[in-house]
Design a protein around this motif. Structure first.
Motif, short mmCIF file in Angstrom:
data_model
loop_
_atom_site.label_atom_id
_atom_site.label_comp_id
_atom_site.label_asym_id
_atom_site.label_seq_id
_atom_site.Cartn_x
_atom_site.Cartn_y
_atom_site.Cartn_z
N ILE A 210 0.82 -1.21 0.00
CA ILE A 210 0.00 0.00 0.00
C ILE A 210 0.86 1.26 0.00
O ILE A 210 0.61 2.20 -0.77
CB ILE A 210 -0.97 -0.01 1.20
CG1 ILE A 210 -1.97 -1.17 1.07
CG2 ILE A 210 -1.72 1.33 1.31
CD1 ILE A 210 -2.84 -1.16 -0.17
N PHE A 213 2.38 1.69 -3.46
CA PHE A 213 1.41 2.15 -4.46
C PHE A 213 1.04 3.62 -4.23
O PHE A 213 0.77 4.34 -5.18
CB PHE A 213 0.19 1.23 -4.49
CG PHE A 213 0.35 0.08 -5.45
CD1 PHE A 213 1.22 -0.96 -5.16
CD2 PHE A 213 -0.35 0.03 -6.64
CE1 PHE A 213 1.40 -2.02 -6.05
CE2 PHE A 213 -0.18 -1.01 -7.53
CZ PHE A 213 0.70 -2.04 -7.24
N LYS A 214 1.03 4.04 -2.98
CA LYS A 214 0.79 5.47 -2.70
C LYS A 214 1.92 6.32 -3.28
O LYS A 214 1.68 7.41 -3.81
CB LYS A 214 0.65 5.72 -1.20
CG LYS A 214 -0.68 5.25 -0.63
CD LYS A 214 -0.82 5.55 0.85
CE LYS A 214 -1.19 7.00 1.08
NZ LYS A 214 -1.62 7.24 2.48
N LEU A 277 -4.93 8.13 -6.56
CA LEU A 277 -5.31 7.13 -5.56
C LEU A 277 -4.52 7.37 -4.28
O LEU A 277 -3.29 7.37 -4.29
CB LEU A 277 -5.02 5.71 -6.07
CG LEU A 277 -5.69 5.26 -7.36
CD1 LEU A 277 -5.55 3.76 -7.51
CD2 LEU A 277 -7.15 5.67 -7.43
N ASP A 278 -5.22 7.60 -3.18
CA ASP A 278 -4.54 7.91 -1.93
C ASP A 278 -5.29 7.33 -0.73
O ASP A 278 -4.96 6.25 -0.25
CB ASP A 278 -4.37 9.42 -1.80
CG ASP A 278 -3.51 9.81 -0.61
OD1 ASP A 278 -2.51 9.12 -0.36
OD2 ASP A 278 -3.86 10.78 0.09
N GLU A 280 -8.10 5.97 -0.65
CA GLU A 280 -8.71 4.67 -1.01
C GLU A 280 -7.74 3.53 -0.71
O GLU A 280 -8.15 2.42 -0.33
CB GLU A 280 -9.08 4.63 -2.50
CG GLU A 280 -10.02 5.73 -2.96
CD GLU A 280 -9.27 6.93 -3.52
OE1 GLU A 280 -9.84 7.63 -4.37
OE2 GLU A 280 -8.11 7.17 -3.10
N LEU A 281 -6.45 3.81 -0.90
CA LEU A 281 -5.44 2.79 -0.62
C LEU A 281 -5.33 2.52 0.88
O LEU A 281 -5.14 1.37 1.30
CB LEU A 281 -4.09 3.22 -1.19
CG LEU A 281 -4.04 3.35 -2.73
CD1 LEU A 281 -2.70 3.92 -3.17
CD2 LEU A 281 -4.28 2.01 -3.41
N ASP A 282 -5.46 3.58 1.68
CA ASP A 282 -5.47 3.40 3.14
C ASP A 282 -6.65 2.52 3.57
O ASP A 282 -6.51 1.65 4.44
CB ASP A 282 -5.57 4.75 3.86
CG ASP A 282 -4.31 5.59 3.68
OD1 ASP A 282 -3.22 5.00 3.58
OD2 ASP A 282 -4.43 6.82 3.62
N GLN A 294 -5.45 -7.26 -1.68
CA GLN A 294 -5.16 -5.84 -1.85
C GLN A 294 -5.04 -5.47 -3.33
O GLN A 294 -5.57 -4.45 -3.77
CB GLN A 294 -3.87 -5.48 -1.10
CG GLN A 294 -4.01 -5.50 0.41
CD GLN A 294 -2.72 -5.18 1.13
OE1 GLN A 294 -1.63 -5.19 0.54
NE2 GLN A 294 -2.81 -4.88 2.42
N ILE A 298 -7.27 -2.84 -5.43
CA ILE A 298 -6.67 -1.70 -6.17
C ILE A 298 -7.13 -1.72 -7.62
O ILE A 298 -7.49 -0.68 -8.18
CB ILE A 298 -5.12 -1.74 -6.07
CG1 ILE A 298 -4.68 -1.50 -4.62
CG2 ILE A 298 -4.51 -0.68 -6.99
CD1 ILE A 298 -3.21 -1.82 -4.36
#
Length: 380
Positions: A210, A213-214, A277-278, A280-282, A294, A298
């Motif tokens: 995560i 990806f952020k 995407l921010d 939403e990843l959390d 995960q 995503i």
């Protein structure tokens, strides 16, 4: 020597020699004659001599080519969402993929005109078999995705590409464009392949999936053409799949498709840049601790953004109504627009072939069908 030499575009200090090498190629002459029809050959040959960077080549030549393509084969390009992006931040643009050349070329024209960082873009090496196209791709900051490799080589290639994308984003501060799937969407169903995300995750290192990806700052891109100039060229593959047959491309099929996509009539085009995407990843991190879960989640939020922000032109509503023999969306198009679409259908298909007709209409209608499903899920 760099470990990326096999896949990377040209460095700026290689641009001038590469350009001189293809300057007198008949395909370059055709490209420049199309782009600058009223300019003598010696003028652009002279300008080539003073071109020493990819940025110069894109700004002074290719941007004019793309504008000419829009002028000749469309009724204009509109955009949305780009004003929400920071002009000095490199992003990973994950895009639906409809046209071999134009998806990334149009995005880069928008980025250039809006003052954003332009992309280095992934392109399948199967699409640049001709020497001229290979050089032109590298002059446009394309990097190669190696196709058709044995499984072990595939893994090494994916690792290399993952590292290169990481290098571009985090060290060279260069935006990157990749398609959400391998190859173009043929049936209108835009869906992110988990394998693409697994490839990106190979460079996470010590970071959690995560957090990594952020750091990529993923921006989903939705590109929508009112008419797909390659619609009929996609049909043989769709019908082969329907018949459960293996589809084998003709030798020059990719090149023919490229030309058709560039020169064929598209009518209106829209490109939307979704939100980075921010948070939403959390949320995904709190819901799932399994990496595969995960990655699935995503992929879903990328799909949701692309579907939600996809511009639905009248052709999508017309195709839906023809597919379902209804007038459900009659208020979304004019009778003239419907007649034009039906004429296109008539010219391209044997209308007595029900299977071909259904697949052709579904190709146009599926973005609407997917948006209806998305909105229904929201309301549940």
């Amino acid at each position: 020597m760099s470990k990326f030499d096999e896949i990377r575009p040209f460095y700026d200090n290689e641009v001038n020699d590469a350009l001189r090498g293809i300057a007198r190629d008949p395909m370059m002459k055709a490209l420049m004659s199309f782009t600058f029809p009223d300019v003598g050959r010696q003028v652009w040959l002279s300008k080539f001599k003073n071109t020493h960077s990819i940025s110069d080549f894109q700004s002074n030549f290719i941007s004019y080519t793309i504008r000419k393509i829009l002028e000749k084969s469309s009724e204009g390009l509109t955009i949305s969402g780009f004003d929400q992006l920071d002009k000095n931040t490199p992003y990973l643009f994950v895009s639906n993929h409809r046209d071999i050349v134009l998806d990334t070329s149009l995005l880069n024209l928008v980025l250039l005109e809006q003052g954003h960082i332009m992309t280095s873009s992934a392109i399948g090496d199967n699409l640049v078999q001709k020497s001229f196209l290979h050089v032109l791709a590298k002059l446009n900051r394309n990097f190669l995705v190696q196709r058709g490799l044995p499984l072990r080589e595939q893994l090494k290639s994916s690792q290399l590409m993952s590292e290169y994308i990481d290098q571009l984003l985090h060290h060279e501060k260069r935006s990157v464009w990749i398609a959400q799937r391998e190859g173009r969407t043929k049936d209108g169903n835009d869906a992110t392949q988990q394998g693409v995300l697994k490839m990106l995750a190979m460079s996470a290192g010590d970071l959690s999936l995560i957090d990594y990806f952020k750091s990529l700052k993923i921006v989903p891109i939705s590109i929508s053409y009112e008419y797909d100039p390659t619609d009929m060229l996609k049909m043989p593959q769709l019908l082969a799949k329907h018949r459960d047959e293996e589809y084998i491309k003709d030798k020059d099929e990719d090149f023919t498709t490229m030309l058709s996509g560039v020169l064929g009539q598209k009518k209106r085009i829209h490109i939307n840049a979704g939100k980075v995407l921010d948070t939403e990843l959390d949320d995904i991190a709190t819901k799932f601790d399994n990496k595969n879960k995960q990655l699935q989640a995503i992929a879903q939020i990328i799909d949701d953004s692309i579907i939600q922000n996809y511009k639905l032109w009248p052709t999508k509503y017309i195709a839906y109504d023809l597919l379902h023999n209804s007038n459900t969306y009659a208020e979304q198009y004019t009778e003239k627009e419907k007649q034009l679409f039906m004429r296109r259908l008539d010219m391209r298909l044997d209308l007595s072939d029900a299977v071909s007709k259904e697949y052709f209409l579904a190709m146009y209608a599926n973005p609407l069908i997917n948006k209806i499903k998305f909105e229904n899920n929201l309301s549940v």
